[in-house]
Design an enzyme around this catalytic site. Sequence first.
Site, PDB file in Angstrom:
ATOM      1  N   THR A 172       0.841  -1.196   0.000  1.00 52.52           N
ATOM      2  CA  THR A 172       0.000   0.000   0.000  1.00 52.52           C
ATOM      3  C   THR A 172       0.876   1.245   0.000  1.00 52.52           C
ATOM      4  OG1 THR A 172      -1.777  -1.117   1.130  1.00 52.52           O
ATOM      5  CG2 THR A 172      -1.585   1.224   1.585  1.00 52.52           C
ATOM      6  N   ARG A 200     -14.961  -6.416  -0.005  1.00 55.59           N
ATOM      7  CA  ARG A 200     -14.326  -5.975   1.250  1.00 55.59           C
ATOM      8  C   ARG A 200     -13.662  -4.605   1.047  1.00 55.59           C
ATOM      9  NH1 ARG A 200      -8.778  -4.567   2.795  1.00 55.59           N
ATOM     10  NH2 ARG A 200      -8.557  -4.999   5.012  1.00 55.59           N
ATOM     11  N   VAL A 201     -13.931  -3.689   1.942  1.00 58.80           N
ATOM     12  CA  VAL A 201     -13.276  -2.384   1.920  1.00 58.80           C
ATOM     13  C   VAL A 201     -12.412  -2.287   3.167  1.00 58.80           C
ATOM     14  CG1 VAL A 201     -13.662   0.109   2.031  1.00 58.80           C
ATOM     15  CG2 VAL A 201     -15.107  -1.309   0.563  1.00 58.80           C
ATOM     16  N   GLY A 202     -11.182  -1.846   3.015  1.00 56.02           N
ATOM     17  CA  GLY A 202     -10.249  -1.780   4.142  1.00 56.02           C
ATOM     18  C   GLY A 202     -10.245  -0.423   4.824  1.00 56.02           C
ATOM     19  N   ASP A 203      -9.186  -0.188   5.571  1.00 49.20           N
ATOM     20  CA  ASP A 203      -9.057   1.052   6.345  1.00 49.20           C
ATOM     21  C   ASP A 203      -8.709   2.271   5.497  1.00 49.20           C
ATOM     22  OD1 ASP A 203      -6.522  -0.389   5.950  1.00 49.20           O
ATOM     23  OD2 ASP A 203      -5.652   1.373   6.910  1.00 49.20           O
ATOM     24  N   THR A 223      -0.840   1.857   7.081  1.00 50.52           N
ATOM     25  CA  THR A 223      -0.782   0.630   6.285  1.00 50.52           C
ATOM     26  C   THR A 223      -0.777  -0.545   7.248  1.00 50.52           C
ATOM     27  OG1 THR A 223       0.563  -0.687   4.755  1.00 50.52           O
ATOM     28  CG2 THR A 223       1.751   0.877   6.137  1.00 50.52           C
ATOM     29  N   GLY A 224      -1.288  -1.679   6.789  1.00 51.02           N
ATOM     30  CA  GLY A 224      -1.328  -2.840   7.664  1.00 51.02           C
ATOM     31  C   GLY A 224      -2.648  -3.564   7.523  1.00 51.02           C
ATOM     32  N   THR A 225      -2.949  -4.384   8.501  1.00 53.25           N
ATOM     33  CA  THR A 225      -4.177  -5.182   8.460  1.00 53.25           C
ATOM     34  C   THR A 225      -5.364  -4.252   8.701  1.00 53.25           C
ATOM     35  OG1 THR A 225      -3.829  -5.718  10.782  1.00 53.25           O
ATOM     36  CG2 THR A 225      -3.044  -7.314   9.176  1.00 53.25           C
ATOM     37  N   GLY A 226      -6.044  -3.917   7.613  1.00 54.32           N
ATOM     38  CA  GLY A 226      -7.016  -2.831   7.635  1.00 54.32           C
ATOM     39  C   GLY A 226      -8.229  -3.069   8.511  1.00 54.32           C
TER      40      GLY A 226
HETATM   41  N1  ASP Z   1      -4.364  -1.455   4.910  1.00 53.36           N
HETATM   42  C1  ASP Z   1      -4.590  -2.108   3.649  1.00 53.36           C
HETATM   43  C2  ASP Z   1      -5.910  -2.846   3.710  1.00 53.36           C
HETATM   44  O1  ASP Z   1      -6.177  -3.523   4.684  1.00 53.36           O
HETATM   45  C3  ASP Z   1      -3.519  -3.052   3.250  1.00 53.36           C
HETATM   46  C4  ASP Z   1      -2.102  -2.541   3.359  1.00 53.36           C
HETATM   47  O2  ASP Z   1      -1.841  -1.584   4.062  1.00 53.36           O
HETATM   48  O3  ASP Z   1      -1.217  -3.129   2.715  1.00 53.36           O
HETATM   49  O4  ASP Z   1      -6.658  -2.792   2.754  1.00 53.36           O
END
Ligand code: ASP
Length: 287
Positions: A172, A200-203, A223-226
């Site tokens: 990301t 699915r929509v992330g953060d 960035t990370g596990t949204g």
């Molecule tokens: N945060 C993003 C999501 O969960 C993924 C990422 O940061 O790589 O969609």
Amino acid sequence: MIPFALAIHGGAGTITKEIDPAPYLAVLHDSLDAGYAVLSSGGSALDAVSAAVLILEDSPLYNAGRGAVYNHETRHELDAAVMDGANRKAGAVGGATKIRNPVLAARAVMEHSPHVLLTGDGANHFAAEHGLKMVENAWFNTDHRLKQLQQAQQKNRIQLDFSDDDAVETGTVGAVALDANGNLAAATSTGGLTNKAAGRVGDTPIIGAGTYAENGICAISATGTGDEIIRIVMAHDIANRIKYLGEDIETATDYSLQQLKSLNGDGGLIAVTHDGTIHMPFISRGM
Ligand code: ASP
């Protein structure tokens, strides 16, 4: 004139294989140069973060725009957001499938609609109507991402871009900036998680979760596990700790990243504060 500041990221995770970092670094440099050119000529933080993210979206090396990962249905659904700290206007797209540069669509939503977040076909149509470059979903296809999807599906995992030991790609993207007029802005763009469910929509496009900017406080791109980042409303939580508790950026981000860890989440963020301090902490193995 107050100083200006700019920070960018290419996603949370780890590059574990022997790869040549040069092409990745070259794109990061181009992105910084684009943002710097805006800020050094007196342009706005909003224009700077848009310009910086645009470069990263056009590279197949990052999980945003051209290099977006695949979802469970072997398609690409892209999320992006921008926020202007000067007036707290924000725009975002979620699950966009045909917009070449989601960051520009997010900006168009902010500037040309009364809404903050448009999703799916509505986002596609809006972008087309506003003259943005449209592409077929297959335009985002890349062999390396397909391989990542196949590996993730074999292991029955939904995965953060670099969370697999075999992964070599970067993730990301995002940018935060303070301009010479004291305005803060943030932008984030992503293809999301490999093998994520369709829809699915992330953060990233959720204002206050993965993206937030407020003048006088800070601008953040995460960035990370949204899904976990949404649950702790990470970017807004950090801004509020600074605003209401008077914490400094290190203390506030440490707290939030510990919260993320406590939910078994992973990731990091970039932040710039009202005085131009840049802080880029992460709990993932790399960022
Ligand atoms: N945060 C993003 C999501 O969960 C993924 C990422 O940061 O790589 O969609």
